[in-house]
Write an enzyme that holds these catalytic residues in place. Structure first.
Site, short mmCIF file in Angstrom:
data_model
loop_
_atom_site.label_atom_id
_atom_site.label_comp_id
_atom_site.label_asym_id
_atom_site.label_seq_id
_atom_site.Cartn_x
_atom_site.Cartn_y
_atom_site.Cartn_z
N GLY A 15 0.82 -1.21 0.00
CA GLY A 15 0.00 0.00 0.00
C GLY A 15 0.85 1.25 0.00
O GLY A 15 0.49 2.27 0.58
N GLY A 17 1.45 3.07 -2.61
CA GLY A 17 0.73 4.06 -3.42
C GLY A 17 -0.33 4.77 -2.58
O GLY A 17 -0.49 5.99 -2.67
N ASP A 70 -1.58 3.09 -9.68
CA ASP A 70 -1.31 4.02 -8.58
C ASP A 70 -1.66 5.46 -8.96
O ASP A 70 -2.02 6.26 -8.11
CB ASP A 70 0.16 3.96 -8.15
CG ASP A 70 0.38 2.88 -7.10
OD1 ASP A 70 -0.54 2.65 -6.30
OD2 ASP A 70 1.46 2.26 -7.10
N GLY A 352 -13.15 -4.49 -21.97
CA GLY A 352 -12.42 -5.74 -22.15
C GLY A 352 -11.95 -5.89 -23.58
O GLY A 352 -12.23 -5.04 -24.43
N CYS A 379 -17.46 0.77 -22.44
CA CYS A 379 -16.51 0.49 -23.51
C CYS A 379 -16.83 -0.82 -24.22
O CYS A 379 -17.76 -0.85 -25.01
CB CYS A 379 -15.08 0.53 -22.98
SG CYS A 379 -13.92 0.87 -24.31
N HIS A 506 -14.90 5.63 -20.77
CA HIS A 506 -14.75 5.04 -19.44
C HIS A 506 -15.01 6.10 -18.36
O HIS A 506 -14.06 6.74 -17.90
CB HIS A 506 -13.31 4.54 -19.25
CG HIS A 506 -12.96 3.35 -20.06
ND1 HIS A 506 -13.11 2.07 -19.60
CD2 HIS A 506 -12.43 3.25 -21.30
CE1 HIS A 506 -12.69 1.22 -20.53
NE2 HIS A 506 -12.28 1.91 -21.58
N GLU A 508 -15.47 5.76 -15.36
CA GLU A 508 -14.89 5.42 -14.06
C GLU A 508 -13.58 6.16 -13.77
O GLU A 508 -13.24 6.37 -12.61
CB GLU A 508 -14.67 3.90 -13.94
CG GLU A 508 -13.62 3.28 -14.85
CD GLU A 508 -14.14 2.85 -16.22
OE1 GLU A 508 -15.17 3.39 -16.66
OE2 GLU A 508 -13.50 1.98 -16.84
N1 GLN Z 1 -11.85 -4.18 -27.29
C1 GLN Z 1 -12.60 -2.99 -27.54
C2 GLN Z 1 -11.85 -2.03 -28.46
O1 GLN Z 1 -10.65 -2.13 -28.60
C3 GLN Z 1 -12.97 -2.31 -26.23
C4 GLN Z 1 -11.82 -1.80 -25.45
C5 GLN Z 1 -12.14 -1.54 -23.99
O2 GLN Z 1 -13.11 -2.03 -23.46
N2 GLN Z 1 -11.29 -0.80 -23.32
O3 GLN Z 1 -12.44 -1.16 -29.02
#
Ligand code: GLN
Length: 548
Positions: A15, A17, A70, A352, A379, A506, A508
């Site tokens: 920990g 970071g 981090d 992903g 994404c 994203h 997040e």
């Molecule tokens: N694999 C997808 C792309 O390259 C989504 C990428 C992700 O989810 N970060 O567009």
């Protein structure tokens, strides 16, 4: 400029970071302007190519840099926006030195680790510190003392300590104090680790000891004596349920008063907002419990979704509820005929890559859409939601992504522009881009804005040729880029589904403990409002929460 350099000993994963992020937060609470730098002694130029299964999530900064997670802790704890230059790796340093050598800039000298590599490191640290205009620059050296890779960095900061003024430079060393089965607190690993540091010419000024429970006073005294520091400089950092409490714990342990003394900082009023937020988190952890499913590929290694987890918790704090995350391995869904999400109030499909588990995620999305369970896709989760809608709403049975297979209906495809980027050796569309939101949509109600900026990390996009076909039965693309060709948000109208939203970006990465991300907050609110027994919701009852 004042510098605080954080090193670690005994083992990784202590920990360090969080410790550095917490010190930054404490200084910020007291009104100081801070700037963090993370040094990663690996040879990779950045974390872009690293496997999240091994290293945890790849964090994306506003300028598109793909960095160690981090930096996410720093942004969340210190509430700062960082860029590429805040992450220095061995790869970056050596390639700069080698390029300079090729240009003949070393004028025939033999190029060596000392002084050429160490000079490059020092110049980079000082460059970032000075450009930022901060009062205090915090530098975390990744890895543990004794690693071959970190040697040039430790040597560079040793030299900096000599070159800077007496009260402007300070070392914090983070170690572990294990407990024996007889409940003894053992100091030997700390002693050895500090010894290794001192052999390199570095004397820690503060030792932060991670342990299961608070350190006993006599244990602190012993560490102080053997490690050549004042007992006041031995800070006990016991395990805590909530990482955001660490700044408060460290401050209670006297770290700020000691820093003030050593760095000759002035006493100043403390901003209580952080303490209040931590108290709210405690309260909300006792509040209403809701369970949501996160359907991913690396579900067993939760660190690969660190920012999502944090964003959920930030939103939960604001809404006063506790979220239980049910991690579901997407591949396992592929085998099961019936998908069972009976015990969850919401489904989230995160980002992903690659084909493994993709069909399982699509199944989960179909379930969320048909059973009117709140859904948030991020994404890859967005792309799969588009595929699901193309297949099951628009009737394009073979719809797929050209990332996953060859298909007659590549509803997710590489756009021409991206093909060019890839041809030039580039990788993905990375970092901050503007997103323009369509009027009178769920997205507009969530963000309460027509233009937002969010972070991206993807290659593939919605194929513009299919947009018209997909937009039916309440499915709309409610956010696009400026030109209107790149689809950024897909939703199902709240008249048809209580909450179905997916984003190519994203969100997040921009969520902060005191400023939750708008889509996460709206998603959780929908999960709270939904009645899982009936699994429908009168859309008129559904109130989109106010953001900010
Ligand atoms: N694999 C997808 C792309 O390259 C989504 C990428 C992700 O989810 N970060 O567009």
């Amino acid at each position: 400029m004042k510098y605080i350099v954080v090193t670690g000993g005994v083992m990784s994963g202590l920990g360090k970071g969080i410790t550095m992020a917490s010190i930054g937060r404490i200084l910020k609470n007291h009104g100081y302007k801070i700037v963090p730098i993370k040094i990663d002694p690996y040879i990779n130029i950045d974390a872009g190519t690293m496997n999240p299964y091994q290293h945890g999530e790849v964090y994306v900064l506003g300028d598109g840099a793909e960095v160690d997670l981090d930096l996410g802790h720093y942004e969340r704890f210190m509430d700062v926006d960082l860029g590429r230059e805040h992450n220095i790796t061995t790869g970056i340093v050596y390639s700069a030195v080698i390029e300079r050598e090729r240009r003949g800039e070393y004028l025939g000298q033999t190029v060596q680790i000392i002084p050429h590599v160490t000079n490059e490191i020092k110049a980079r640290i000082r460059g970032v510190a000075e450009k930022s205009g901060a009062d205090v620059c915090l530098v975390e050296i990744g890895g543990t003392v004794g690693d071959i890779e970190s040697m040039p960095f430790l040597e560079a900061v040793r030299q900096m300590k000599l070159e800077e003024r007496e009260n402007d430079f300070l070392f914090v060393h983070v170690t572990l104090v294990p407990f024996t089965t007889l409940h003894e607190q053992k100091t030997k690993p700390t002693q050895h680790s500090v010894k290794a540091l001192r052999e390199l010419g570095l004397q820690p000024d503060i030792i932060v000891c991670r342990s299961r429970e608070a350190l006993r006073e006599d244990v602190k005294d012993k560490i102080a004596m053997f490690c050549n520091v004042s007992p006041k400089a031995v800070i006990s950092a016991r395990d805590t349920e909530d990482i955001y409490e660490v700044p408060l714990l460290l401050e209670r342990e006297g770290i700020f008063s000691y820093l003030m003394e050593k760095l000759q900082l002035e006493q100043s009023k403390e901003d209580p907002a952080w303490g209040r937020m931590v108290a709210r988190r405690k309260l909300s952890s006792e509040g209403k419990k809701i369970r949501i499913a996160i359907v991913g590929k690396y579900a067993e290694l939760e660190d690969s979704y660190l920012s999502i987890k944090e964003a959920i918790k930030h939103a939960a704090t604001e809404l006063g509820c506790k979220v239980e995350m049910k991690w579901i391995e997407a591949e396992e869904l592929e085998e099961e005929k019936e998908v069972d999400f009976d015990d969850v109030r919401g489904i989230l499909v995160p980002g992903g890559f690659g084909v493994r588990g993709a069909e399982g995620k699509i199944k989960a999305i179909e379930y969320a859409r048909e059973n009117k369970i709140p859904f948030l896709g991020l994404c890859f989760g967005f792309q799969l939601a588009v595929i699901e809608a193309a297949r099951n709403v628009a009737g394009l049975k073979d719809a797929n992504s050209s990332e996953l297979c060859e298909t007659p209906h590549p509803v997710i495809d590489l756009l021409e522009e991206q093909r060019e980027v890839v041809k030039k050796g580039g990788t993905m569309r990375l970092g901050d881009y503007e997103v323009f939101i369509r009027r009178e949509t769920l997205a507009e109600r969530i963000y309460q804005k027509r233009k937002i900026v969010e972070r991206h990390r993807h290659r593939y996009e919605v194929n513009p040729a299919y947009i018209e076909q997909i937009e039916r039965e309440g499915v709309v693309f409610s956010g696009t880029d400026r030109s209107g060709t790149r689809m950024e948000i897909m939703e199902i109208s709240p008249d048809i589904h209580p909450f179905f939203l997916a984003t190519q970006f994203h969100p997040e990465f921009k969520s902060r403990p005191n400023k939750p991300s708008a889509p996460f907050k709206a998603f959780l609110e929908a999960c709270i409002n939904i009645n899982p027994k009936i699994q429908t919701l009168n859309p008129n009852q559904y109130q989109i929460p106010k953001t900010q």
